[in-house]
Design an enzyme around this catalytic site. Structure first.
Site, short mmCIF file in Angstrom:
data_model
loop_
_atom_site.label_atom_id
_atom_site.label_comp_id
_atom_site.label_asym_id
_atom_site.label_seq_id
_atom_site.Cartn_x
_atom_site.Cartn_y
_atom_site.Cartn_z
N TYR A 124 3.34 -10.84 -2.42
CA TYR A 124 3.34 -11.01 -0.97
C TYR A 124 2.89 -12.37 -0.44
O TYR A 124 3.06 -12.65 0.74
CB TYR A 124 2.50 -9.89 -0.33
CG TYR A 124 3.11 -8.52 -0.54
CD1 TYR A 124 4.22 -8.13 0.20
CD2 TYR A 124 2.62 -7.64 -1.50
CE1 TYR A 124 4.81 -6.90 0.00
CE2 TYR A 124 3.20 -6.40 -1.70
CZ TYR A 124 4.30 -6.03 -0.96
OH TYR A 124 4.89 -4.82 -1.15
N PHE A 404 -3.46 2.97 2.56
CA PHE A 404 -2.23 3.41 3.23
C PHE A 404 -1.04 2.86 2.48
O PHE A 404 -1.21 2.03 1.58
CB PHE A 404 -2.20 2.95 4.70
CG PHE A 404 -2.34 1.47 4.90
CD1 PHE A 404 -1.23 0.63 4.93
CD2 PHE A 404 -3.60 0.88 5.06
CE1 PHE A 404 -1.36 -0.74 5.11
CE2 PHE A 404 -3.74 -0.49 5.26
CZ PHE A 404 -2.63 -1.30 5.27
C1 ACO Z 1 2.83 -2.42 0.46
C2 ACO Z 1 3.47 -1.71 -0.72
O1 ACO Z 1 4.16 -0.77 -0.54
S1 ACO Z 1 3.15 -2.29 -2.30
C3 ACO Z 1 4.43 -1.57 -3.31
C4 ACO Z 1 5.49 -2.60 -3.67
N1 ACO Z 1 6.50 -1.92 -4.49
C5 ACO Z 1 6.49 -1.96 -5.84
O2 ACO Z 1 5.66 -2.57 -6.48
C6 ACO Z 1 7.59 -1.15 -6.49
C7 ACO Z 1 8.23 -1.87 -7.67
N2 ACO Z 1 8.80 -3.19 -7.32
C8 ACO Z 1 9.81 -3.34 -6.45
O3 ACO Z 1 10.27 -2.41 -5.82
C9 ACO Z 1 10.38 -4.74 -6.26
O4 ACO Z 1 10.33 -5.41 -7.50
C10 ACO Z 1 9.60 -5.60 -5.22
C11 ACO Z 1 9.58 -4.84 -3.89
C12 ACO Z 1 8.17 -5.88 -5.66
C13 ACO Z 1 10.32 -6.96 -5.07
O5 ACO Z 1 11.59 -6.77 -4.55
P1 ACO Z 1 12.80 -7.81 -4.82
O6 ACO Z 1 13.92 -7.39 -3.95
O7 ACO Z 1 13.04 -7.94 -6.27
O8 ACO Z 1 12.16 -9.16 -4.29
P2 ACO Z 1 13.01 -10.47 -3.93
O9 ACO Z 1 14.26 -10.52 -4.73
O10 ACO Z 1 13.15 -10.60 -2.46
O11 ACO Z 1 12.00 -11.56 -4.49
C14 ACO Z 1 11.58 -12.68 -3.76
C15 ACO Z 1 10.78 -13.57 -4.68
O12 ACO Z 1 9.60 -12.88 -5.10
C16 ACO Z 1 9.55 -12.85 -6.53
N3 ACO Z 1 9.03 -11.52 -6.91
C17 ACO Z 1 9.41 -10.34 -6.38
N4 ACO Z 1 8.72 -9.34 -6.94
C18 ACO Z 1 7.89 -9.90 -7.84
C19 ACO Z 1 6.94 -9.37 -8.74
N5 ACO Z 1 6.72 -8.05 -8.82
N6 ACO Z 1 6.27 -10.23 -9.53
C20 ACO Z 1 6.51 -11.57 -9.44
N7 ACO Z 1 7.40 -12.13 -8.58
C21 ACO Z 1 8.09 -11.29 -7.82
C22 ACO Z 1 10.97 -13.03 -6.98
O13 ACO Z 1 11.07 -13.52 -8.29
C23 ACO Z 1 11.51 -13.97 -5.95
O14 ACO Z 1 11.09 -15.29 -6.28
P3 ACO Z 1 12.01 -16.56 -6.02
O15 ACO Z 1 12.22 -16.59 -4.53
O16 ACO Z 1 11.18 -17.69 -6.52
O17 ACO Z 1 13.28 -16.32 -6.77
#
Ligand code: ACO
Length: 404
Positions: A124, A404
């Site tokens: 984030y 939350f």
């Molecule tokens: C508040 C909450 O609800 S917390 C719960 C969050 N959800 C989870 O952890 C569930 C499992 N993970 C996921 O669903 C997904 O991997 C998410 C939501 C964490 C990321 O979604 P994505 O659609 O893959 O992210 P997106 O493609 O927009 O990534 C944007 C950037 O962040 C980076 N990034 C995204 N997720 C991660 C991660 N887990 N670790 C490291 N880097 C990450 C990407 O590499 C990308 O970097 P770049 O711009 O340098 O290429």
């Protein structure tokens, strides 16, 4: 190139969105009763979905809340949760699209802050969130953790059922002295908390503390997990999920109660304040075993002026702070921050930083000089660093305590 279709979801799509989120956390689709427990915060209707090739690829939702800043002011805040992207659609910008839509929505709603609990720390920061509060998990072995005889206490503790808890707990929570990092809990949050069984299926148990003048002023919520002695070690753990109290007497009395429950071997308490004086209440301070200290609430200033104006400042001088914010460019600029107020200025910056590092400063989680040592705060005028340290110092840990 991936085509994104980001839009607010409608009610008939909420359950599918929730199941997508659960799948992203490797949890099975919600049963009817699990959905009944988790649905209330969706009722605010602030659920976003991103679609690829016509199918839901990711989701994020928010509910309206507020957060207390150092000094006691409370700012309207979007509580962001249930963020997930389908495993076969990650790393194509789905989260990025959802975050932008959600932060713009918070701005339109007049929310100065967006906030969340992060599943992983690298996610984030790029969207402007930073660690505002930390918390700790403590473990106490019941046989050896004894409270001092003169530790605070008094009043009485009674068990209540979830129906009574729905009546009592929100008022007790609102009656707590405000503390930086604490957030307001809307009734939908309470509905989910008081409906929720632990993921293991254990029912929640709730106790309320009443002070000597007859006022309810504290509560604790927990589950109990037993390990079958025929197969495991036979130990029973009380998992404390939530404890709030208006006074240290009430809080210590609740701990006394928990440590006195029969057929329990240990109490493990999550998301406790870093300065909860448990070590000082015990006859042997080492019996409070700190298992872990971790980031708790992440905060994203949606309106930097309002966020900076929302807190009190120490010291006697002001600094010109430059904020970079590529996601919400309305925040980009220089701010004169001082004990007499905050205003946008055109003057040269003395210090500059990314918006994601504003939350740790705002909530007193880190000193400006520490950020400078880490090369995360650019220092254009070295004299400004000690001024900023004095301005943002809080003297007390911020604490959220609401999951939350
Ligand atoms: C508040 C909450 O609800 S917390 C719960 C969050 N959800 C989870 O952890 C569930 C499992 N993970 C996921 O669903 C997904 O991997 C998410 C939501 C964490 C990321 O979604 P994505 O659609 O893959 O992210 P997106 O493609 O927009 O990534 C944007 C950037 O962040 C980076 N990034 C995204 N997720 C991660 C991660 N887990 N670790 C490291 N880097 C990450 C990407 O590499 C990308 O970097 P770049 O711009 O340098 O290429």
């Amino acid at each position: 190139m991936t085509e994104h279709d980001v839009r607010p979801l409608v009610e008939s799509e909420y359950r599918a969105a929730h199941d997508l989120f659960r799948a992203a956390l490797h949890m099975p689709a919600a049963t009817d009763s699990a959905w009944w427990r988790m649905a209330p915060p969706y009722e605010f209707g602030r659920v976003w979905g991103d679609h690829i090739d016509g199918a839901l690829a990711g989701t994020a939702m928010a509910f309206p809340s507020s957060v207390v800043l150092p000094g006691g002011a409370e700012l309207p805040a979007a509580a962001v949760t249930a963020v997930g992207v389908r495993a076969d659609r990650t790393r194509r910008g789905v989260l990025t699209h959802l975050m932008r839509a959600q932060l713009n929505e918070a701005w339109q709603e007049g929310e100065a802050i967006a906030m969340l609990h992060a599943s992983e720390t690298p996610i984030y920061g790029r969207f402007g969130y930073g660690v505002a509060t930390r918390a700790r998990t403590v473990r106490l072995e019941k046989a050896s953790a004894k409270l001092r005889e003169d530790a605070p206490g008094g009043g009485e503790v009674r068990l209540v059922d979830p129906e009574s808890a729905r009546e009592l707990l929100p008022g007790i929570y609102r009656g707590m002295p405000s503390r930086a990092g604490m957030i307001s809990r809307p009734s939908a949050w309470w509905e989910t908390r008081l409906r929720r069984d632990d993921p293991s299926g254990e029912p929640i148990v709730i106790a309320v503390h009443r002070d000597e003048s007859g006022d309810d002023d504290g509560f604790a919520i927990w589950t109990v997990h037993s390990n079958d002695p025929r197969f495991g070690d036979g130990r029973t753990t009380l998992r404390l999920l939530d404890m709030c109290a208006a006074s240290s007497a009430a809080r210590c009395e609740l701990w006394r109660f928990l440590l006195g429950i029969d057929l329990v071997d240990e109490v493990v308490a999550i998301e406790r304040p870093l300065d909860e004086p448990l070590e000082w209440w015990l006859t042997d301070s080492r019996q409070c075993r700190v298992r872990d200290v971790y980031d708790d609430l992440w905060v994203r200033p949606v309106d930097v002026t309002a966020a900076l104006r929302g807190r009190d400042y120490g010291g006697s001088e002001a600094v010109v702070l430059e904020v970079r914010d590529t996601t919400l460019p309305h925040n980009e600029g220089r701010y004169l921050v001082g004990p007499d107020g905050v205003e946008r200025v055109e003057r040269e910056a003395q210090l500059s930083l990314d918006v994601a590092l504003l939350a740790p400063l705002l909530f007193g989680e880190v000193a400006s000089s520490t950020l400078a040592d880490a090369n995360l705060l650019a220092v254009h005028d070295p004299a400004a660093l000690s001024v900023a340290d004095a301005l943002f110092a809080t003297g007390r840990y911020s604490w959220c305590g609401t999951h939350f």
